[in-house]
Write a protein that holds these residues in place. Structure first.
Motif, PDB file in Angstrom:
ATOM      1  N   ASP A  87       0.830  -1.201   0.000  1.00 44.41           N
ATOM      2  CA  ASP A  87       0.000   0.000   0.000  1.00 44.41           C
ATOM      3  C   ASP A  87       0.868   1.256   0.000  1.00 44.41           C
ATOM      4  N   TYR A  88       0.196   2.386   0.062  1.00 42.58           N
ATOM      5  CA  TYR A  88       0.890   3.676   0.021  1.00 42.58           C
ATOM      6  C   TYR A  88       1.899   3.807   1.158  1.00 42.58           C
ATOM      7  N   ILE A  91       5.041   2.123   0.026  1.00 39.29           N
ATOM      8  CA  ILE A  91       5.619   2.805  -1.129  1.00 39.29           C
ATOM      9  C   ILE A  91       6.274   4.118  -0.727  1.00 39.29           C
ATOM     10  N   LYS A 102       1.767   8.404  -4.313  1.00 41.56           N
ATOM     11  CA  LYS A 102       0.317   8.167  -4.422  1.00 41.56           C
ATOM     12  C   LYS A 102      -0.037   7.689  -5.830  1.00 41.56           C
ATOM     13  N   ALA A 105       1.038   4.095  -6.148  1.00 43.71           N
ATOM     14  CA  ALA A 105       0.159   3.226  -5.353  1.00 43.71           C
ATOM     15  C   ALA A 105      -1.128   2.940  -6.123  1.00 43.71           C
ATOM     16  N   HIS A 106      -1.652   3.961  -6.780  1.00 43.37           N
ATOM     17  CA  HIS A 106      -2.852   3.766  -7.611  1.00 43.37           C
ATOM     18  C   HIS A 106      -2.540   2.844  -8.783  1.00 43.37           C
ATOM     19  N   TYR A 108      -0.234   0.559  -8.986  1.00 46.51           N
ATOM     20  CA  TYR A 108       0.017  -0.806  -8.510  1.00 46.51           C
ATOM     21  C   TYR A 108      -1.288  -1.597  -8.467  1.00 46.51           C
ATOM     22  N   GLN A 109      -2.349  -0.973  -7.960  1.00 47.50           N
ATOM     23  CA  GLN A 109      -3.657  -1.640  -7.897  1.00 47.50           C
ATOM     24  C   GLN A 109      -4.176  -1.915  -9.311  1.00 47.50           C
TER      25      GLN A 109
END
Length: 342
Positions: A87-88, A91, A102, A105-106, A108-109
């Motif tokens: 998660d963030y 990271i 951020k 992180a977005h 990655y999903q």
């Protein structure tokens, strides 16, 4: 302690000064061949401006570096192996720029969503559905780049098995060839092969002590030692009247049969990948990107060089032709400019 002293001219005059510029494309070659997580290379291929950044804010320094991406990759691999959520918060420990952390992180999903949606295994084995092909065909370019990264990662895993097995068998066969000349009885073979494994382990220890041991060579030698140990066990367990030379040959043939299966899987994976790209990305630059990615990947390029891949050479030839054409056009433009100047 933040103590800084400027060099005077006399000192600078005795030094070599080298300006170093952060270049993602250069770093990417390192990343691809050191198993940096594909989510990192995929993200940076889309947003290369986020590869390296240093800025000063009211809260202090914000920075992103190559080392940060490499360290983050290692942690992502470790977290995924242990089924821990990335998660963030993780990271941001390595990507110390809030906006970029951020954004990654977005992504990655999103990357893992593509992994599930596209079922990359089915592309590699040639069983992808029409729905998957249609989605890829209609996808935006960023999504296509992510898909290419996923496919390349799967290809690398598949082909690396063949390359690694082949290297270890070649290493073991080379050692056996030397041992055969000094072995007559079964006991001779067992003794000499065992001595050779001890010698190989000693060599690894010596190289490691001298910081001259690469992880690739270490893995190759350990796999070769494992195969040599298998041969020793086969010799010890055999109670037939078969000659020891034939027993050794039989053990090696089993290993070669396994290699042949891996080779067929690797060839099939390459062909199915090219067929998918020919059907889905017939008019885009995705094929160019795929061929380029294969070329800079040491494992895949090594396999293709030694085993061949007709479709790779067809598309690579086209790529080289286009490069030559672009080079000629640049020369023509340069001539035109000179004529305008005159």
């Amino acid at each position: 302690n933040n103590s800084v002293k400027e060099f005077d001219i006399a000192m600078w005059d005795r030094l070599k000064k080298i300006e170093v510029e952060a270049d993602y494309e250069i770093w990417k070659e390192f990343a691809v061949n050191t198993n940096v997580h594909p989510v990192v290379t995929s993200y940076l291929s889309i947003k290369s401006n986020n590869f390296y950044s240093i800025s000063t804010t009211v809260d202090g320094k914000s920075f992103v570096t190559a080392r940060g991406w490499d360290d983050l990759s290692q942690m992502i691999i470790l977290y995924e192996m242990n089924n821990i959520e990335v998660d963030y918060n993780l990271i941001a420990q390595y990507i110390q720029d809030e906006m970029i952390a951020k954004d990654f992180a977005h992504y990655y999903q999103l990357f893992h969503k593509y992994q599930a949606d596209y079922k990359v295994d089915s592309i590699i084995d040639g069983t992808s559905t029409e729905d998957i092909k249609l989605r890829a065909k209609n996808a935006k370019f960023d999504e296509r780049l992510s898909l290419i990264s996923l496919i390349m990662s799967q290809l690398d895993d598949t082909i690396s098995k063949t390359v690694e097995l082949e290297d270890s068998i070649r290493k073991a066969m080379g050692e056996i060839k030397q041992i055969q000349s000094m072995s007559n009885t079964k006991e001779d073979y067992i003794q000499n092969i065992t001595a050779k494994t001890v010698e190989l382990k000693a060599e690894l220890n010596e190289k490691e002590s001298g910081n001259a041991l690469s992880s690739e060579y270490q893995a190759e030698v350990y796999r070769a030692i494992a195969l040599l140990n298998t041969i020793v066990e086969a010799l010890k367990l055999d109670d037939s009247q078969e000659s020891p030379a034939n027993l050794v040959k039989g053990a090696l043939q089993k290993a070669l049969a396994e290699l042949k299966k891996e080779d067929e899987t690797a060839q099939s994976a390459l062909n199915h990948t090219f067929e998918f790209f020919e059907e889905v990305f017939a008019e885009g630059q995705e094929m160019l990107i795929l061929v380029t990615e294969m070329t800079i990947n040491k494992g895949i390029s090594k396999y293709i060089y030694s085993h061949g891949c007709k479709k790779y050479y067809e598309h690579n030839k086209q790529l080289l032709f286009e490069d030559k054409q672009n080079e000629l056009m640049e020369k023509i433009d340069a001539i035109n400019l000179l004529e305008i100047g005159d």
